[in-house]
Design a protein around this motif. Structure first.
Motif, PDB file in Angstrom:
ATOM      1  N   GLU A   1       0.833  -1.201   0.000  1.00  0.00           N
ATOM      2  CA  GLU A   1       0.000   0.000   0.000  1.00  0.00           C
ATOM      3  C   GLU A   1       0.868   1.252   0.000  1.00  0.00           C
ATOM      4  O   GLU A   1       2.026   1.234   0.378  1.00  0.00           O
ATOM      5  N   GLU A   2       0.290   2.374  -0.417  1.00  0.00           N
ATOM      6  CA  GLU A   2       1.009   3.642  -0.473  1.00  0.00           C
ATOM      7  C   GLU A   2       1.216   4.261   0.908  1.00  0.00           C
ATOM      8  O   GLU A   2       2.218   4.898   1.163  1.00  0.00           O
ATOM      9  N   VAL A   3       0.244   4.080   1.793  1.00  0.00           N
ATOM     10  CA  VAL A   3       0.283   4.717   3.114  1.00  0.00           C
ATOM     11  C   VAL A   3       0.548   3.650   4.178  1.00  0.00           C
ATOM     12  O   VAL A   3      -0.136   2.632   4.217  1.00  0.00           O
ATOM     13  N   PRO A   4       1.548   3.866   5.034  1.00  0.00           N
ATOM     14  CA  PRO A   4       1.835   2.869   6.077  1.00  0.00           C
ATOM     15  C   PRO A   4       0.676   2.758   7.067  1.00  0.00           C
ATOM     16  O   PRO A   4      -0.104   3.697   7.240  1.00  0.00           O
ATOM     17  N   PRO A   5       0.550   1.605   7.726  1.00  0.00           N
ATOM     18  CA  PRO A   5      -0.546   1.430   8.686  1.00  0.00           C
ATOM     19  C   PRO A   5      -0.422   2.351   9.895  1.00  0.00           C
ATOM     20  O   PRO A   5      -1.425   2.654  10.553  1.00  0.00           O
ATOM     21  N   TYR A   6       0.781   2.815  10.210  1.00  0.00           N
ATOM     22  CA  TYR A   6       1.031   3.735  11.324  1.00  0.00           C
ATOM     23  C   TYR A   6       2.088   4.736  10.882  1.00  0.00           C
ATOM     24  O   TYR A   6       2.946   4.412  10.062  1.00  0.00           O
ATOM     25  N   GLY A   7       2.040   5.916  11.458  1.00  0.00           N
ATOM     26  CA  GLY A   7       3.012   6.947  11.134  1.00  0.00           C
ATOM     27  C   GLY A   7       4.363   6.711  11.780  1.00  0.00           C
ATOM     28  O   GLY A   7       5.397   7.134  11.272  1.00  0.00           O
ATOM     29  N   ASN A   8       4.346   5.997  12.921  1.00  0.00           N
ATOM     30  CA  ASN A   8       5.587   5.683  13.635  1.00  0.00           C
ATOM     31  C   ASN A   8       5.349   4.474  14.526  1.00  0.00           C
ATOM     32  O   ASN A   8       4.215   3.988  14.640  1.00  0.00           O
ATOM     33  N   GLY A   9       6.397   3.979  15.163  1.00  0.00           N
ATOM     34  CA  GLY A   9       6.276   2.803  16.018  1.00  0.00           C
ATOM     35  C   GLY A   9       5.471   3.043  17.269  1.00  0.00           C
ATOM     36  O   GLY A   9       4.771   2.155  17.757  1.00  0.00           O
ATOM     37  N   LEU A  10       5.524   4.234  17.795  1.00  0.00           N
ATOM     38  CA  LEU A  10       4.764   4.567  18.999  1.00  0.00           C
ATOM     39  C   LEU A  10       3.264   4.469  18.746  1.00  0.00           C
ATOM     40  O   LEU A  10       2.508   4.001  19.601  1.00  0.00           O
ATOM     41  N   ASP A  11       2.825   4.871  17.551  1.00  0.00           N
ATOM     42  CA  ASP A  11       1.405   4.751  17.202  1.00  0.00           C
ATOM     43  C   ASP A  11       0.963   3.288  17.204  1.00  0.00           C
ATOM     44  O   ASP A  11      -0.155   2.974  17.606  1.00  0.00           O
ATOM     45  N   ALA A  12       1.831   2.387  16.757  1.00  0.00           N
ATOM     46  CA  ALA A  12       1.502   0.957  16.778  1.00  0.00           C
ATOM     47  C   ALA A  12       1.355   0.463  18.213  1.00  0.00           C
ATOM     48  O   ALA A  12       0.431  -0.305  18.526  1.00  0.00           O
ATOM     49  N   LEU A  13       2.234   0.904  19.114  1.00  0.00           N
ATOM     50  CA  LEU A  13       2.117   0.531  20.531  1.00  0.00           C
ATOM     51  C   LEU A  13       0.796   1.025  21.119  1.00  0.00           C
ATOM     52  O   LEU A  13       0.121   0.305  21.848  1.00  0.00           O
ATOM     53  N   LYS A  14       0.430   2.253  20.794  1.00  0.00           N
ATOM     54  CA  LYS A  14      -0.818   2.833  21.307  1.00  0.00           C
ATOM     55  C   LYS A  14      -2.038   2.074  20.803  1.00  0.00           C
ATOM     56  O   LYS A  14      -3.088   2.088  21.445  1.00  0.00           O
ATOM     57  N   ASP A  15      -1.902   1.408  19.645  1.00  0.00           N
ATOM     58  CA  ASP A  15      -3.020   0.654  19.070  1.00  0.00           C
ATOM     59  C   ASP A  15      -3.032  -0.805  19.529  1.00  0.00           C
ATOM     60  O   ASP A  15      -3.808  -1.610  19.032  1.00  0.00           O
ATOM     61  N   GLY A  16      -2.165  -1.157  20.479  1.00  0.00           N
ATOM     62  CA  GLY A  16      -2.216  -2.496  21.046  1.00  0.00           C
ATOM     63  C   GLY A  16      -1.189  -3.482  20.521  1.00  0.00           C
ATOM     64  O   GLY A  16      -1.161  -4.631  20.960  1.00  0.00           O
TER      65      GLY A  16
END
Length: 91
Positions: free
Chosen positions: A39-54
């Motif tokens: 995909e063109e857009v990553p699922p998260y903007g950074n690694g911290l956002d992934a942590l916040k999403d569980g």
């Protein structure tokens, strides 16, 4: 029954809040069969956002200095972070 989903984020530097420059998603539940890095857009903007999403961080690349003369080598993405989610699925 639990299945694992794995998210691999390649970040701009070693900080979890740096920008995502590449990614892959692997779905052990079988719900999706494609690799999501297309995909063109990553699922998260950074690694911290992934942590916040569980997502749980379980591995980060070892920080090694570049050899002299290789400071600007772009042969690979150096800052690789592996995340996982355990998802309940019907048997």
């Amino acid at each position: 029954m639990r299945r694992q989903q794995v998210l691999v984020l390649y970040l701009a530097n070693s900080a979890l809040d740096s920008a995502v420059v590449g990614w892959s998603v692997y779905d052990g539940t079988g719900a999706t069969r494609r690799m999501a890095g297309d995909e063109e857009v990553p699922p998260y903007g950074n690694g911290l956002d992934a942590l916040k999403d569980g997502w749980r961080l379980f591995q980060a690349s070892q920080l090694l200095p570049h050899a002299r003369g290789e400071e600007f080598d772009l042969a690979y993405l150096k800052y690789e972070f592996f995340f996982e989610k355990l998802v309940e699925v019907a048997p």
